[in-house]
Scaffold this active site. Structure first.
Site, PDB file in Angstrom:
ATOM      1  N   SER A 129      -2.414  -9.127   7.828  1.00 42.78           N
ATOM      2  CA  SER A 129      -1.147  -8.567   7.935  1.00 42.78           C
ATOM      3  C   SER A 129      -0.342  -9.048   9.114  1.00 42.78           C
ATOM      4  O   SER A 129      -0.038 -10.209   9.067  1.00 42.78           O
ATOM      5  CB  SER A 129      -1.288  -7.075   8.050  1.00 42.78           C
ATOM      6  OG  SER A 129      -0.396  -6.359   7.902  1.00 42.78           O
ATOM      7  N   ASP A 135      -1.532  -2.762  -2.793  1.00 45.70           N
ATOM      8  CA  ASP A 135      -1.279  -2.867  -1.385  1.00 45.70           C
ATOM      9  C   ASP A 135      -0.011  -1.702  -1.032  1.00 45.70           C
ATOM     10  O   ASP A 135       1.134  -2.118  -1.652  1.00 45.70           O
ATOM     11  CB  ASP A 135      -0.899  -4.211  -0.864  1.00 45.70           C
ATOM     12  CG  ASP A 135      -0.686  -4.629   0.552  1.00 45.70           C
ATOM     13  OD1 ASP A 135      -0.034  -3.378   1.309  1.00 45.70           O
ATOM     14  OD2 ASP A 135      -1.189  -5.447   1.290  1.00 45.70           O
ATOM     15  N   HIS A 150      -4.226  -2.643   1.195  1.00 46.99           N
ATOM     16  CA  HIS A 150      -4.148  -3.056   2.306  1.00 46.99           C
ATOM     17  C   HIS A 150      -5.277  -3.381   3.320  1.00 46.99           C
ATOM     18  O   HIS A 150      -5.260  -4.253   4.280  1.00 46.99           O
ATOM     19  CB  HIS A 150      -2.693  -2.899   3.138  1.00 46.99           C
ATOM     20  CG  HIS A 150      -2.292  -3.697   4.084  1.00 46.99           C
ATOM     21  ND1 HIS A 150      -1.553  -4.619   3.836  1.00 46.99           N
ATOM     22  CD2 HIS A 150      -2.138  -3.716   5.262  1.00 46.99           C
ATOM     23  CE1 HIS A 150      -1.108  -5.329   4.863  1.00 46.99           C
ATOM     24  NE2 HIS A 150      -1.529  -4.884   6.036  1.00 46.99           N
TER      25      HIS A 150
END
Ligand SMILES: N[C@@H](CCC(=O)N[C@@H](CSC=O)C(=O)NCC(=O)O)C(=O)O
Length: 305
Positions: A160, A242, A279
């Site tokens: 991320s 996600d 995620h």
């Protein structure tokens, strides 16, 4: 420069140790974890993989949740898990004026846990928020001078915001790393609500300066300048479930897919969409071995029995 050992645990025959040290880049005390496989015990130099965490992470999230240990020890690979921002700096300065300092509860998109792997140029962040220098320059020197690592065999991955960090640091320092990979990276922070909050606060309003920390922009520029290594494969996993991929899209994976096509770089990118994964670290731990395999190949490692 002195390292202070904070904790140590034996892990898959090696050791996972947390250290703190005074950082010149961030003018603060920084923490990192390092996993050294058993091969490093006799001072034999081992390859090293840097793992950069996402928003709200510390140096502990990746080692505790990614499930790296079994595979890393089978390869004899060292891993370094840095923190993602300075901590415990004179917070009063930051809280005053509601600058969104996360300790004040205003936002988790800036301040502690949100260093964005950049060098801030705007007060008050410019004093300590120099995470680009810390990760790209200072920490590798600290690691090289204190641990048996083969600096010629260094790789980097991230998740991320850490994926953004890994990709942008790799692109800007291509000769320093053997390989690169990312989990659900923030690829285009200048178009992401995360970046649009943090970047003007860290860097000011001139969007040209934001582009220095934007993978899509950096990749376009280096490809146009023919300044992109062609012996490296970018390995990226993205979950289709996600929560940050849609409504709004904060990751811009499809922008990268299109750009790679436009630039004719398909052979250099493996972008995998993993059905239904979100995620978080259940996603990462599912595919962590694949990422370690990817790096091990470039680092010249083979699995021990
Ligand atoms: N609150 C934030 C997002 C918080 C979050 O999900 N952090 C992720 C990384 S997201 C991008 O960098 C993370 O890995 N947290 C640590 C963990 O152990 O899960 C928001 O919604 O904007």
């Amino acid at each position: 420069m002195t390292l202070t050992r904070v904790s140590q645990s034996k892990h898959f025959g090696g050791t996972l140790t947390k250290y703190s040290h005074a950082s010149t880049s961030t003018q603060s005390t920084m923490h990192f974890n390092i996993f050294l496989p058993k091969e490093a015990a006799g001072n034999t130099k081992v390859p090293v993989l840097y793992c950069l965490g996402g928003l709200t992470s510390t140096e502990d999230n990746f080692p505790q949740k990614s499930g790296f240990g079994a595979r890393a020890s089978q390869y004899g690979l060292a891993l370094v898990f840095p923190d993602n921002s300075p901590r415990n700096v004179s917070s009063r300065t930051y809280i005053q004026g509601d600058l969104g300092f996360s300790e004040a509860g205003a936002s988790s998109d800036i301040g502690y846990g949100a260093g964005f792997y950049l060098n801030a140029t705007k007060a008050p962040w410019d004093k300590n928020w120099k995470m680009y220098d810390y990760i790209a320059k200072e920490l590798p020197e600290v690691i090289a001078s204190n641990f048996p690592v083969d600096t010629a065999r260094t790789s980097i991955l991230g998740h991320s915001m850490g994926g953004h960090g890994a990709l942008s640091i790799f692109l800007k320092n291509q000769s320093a790393y053997k390989s690169i990979s990312a989990f659900a990276p923030i690829l285009h922070p200048i178009e992401s609500s995360w970046g649009q909050y943090a970047l003007p606060r860290y860097l000011g309003e001139d969007k040209k300066t934001w582009e220095e920390y934007d993978t899509i922009k950096l990749l376009s520029r280096y490809a146009a300048e023919k300044n992109l290594r062609d012996d490296v494969k970018f390995f990226i996993d993205q979950g289709t479930g996600d929560q940050f991929l849609n409504n709004p899209d904060r990751l811009h994976t499809t922008v990268l897919v299109d750009l790679v096509k436009d630039l004719g770089l398909e052979k250099q990118f493996e972008i995998r969409f993993q059905d239904g994964y979100d995620h978080g670290f259940f996603f990462i731990s599912t595919f962590m071995n694949d990422h370690i395999d990817h790096h091990a190949k470039s680092l010249g490692l083979t699995l021990n029995a």
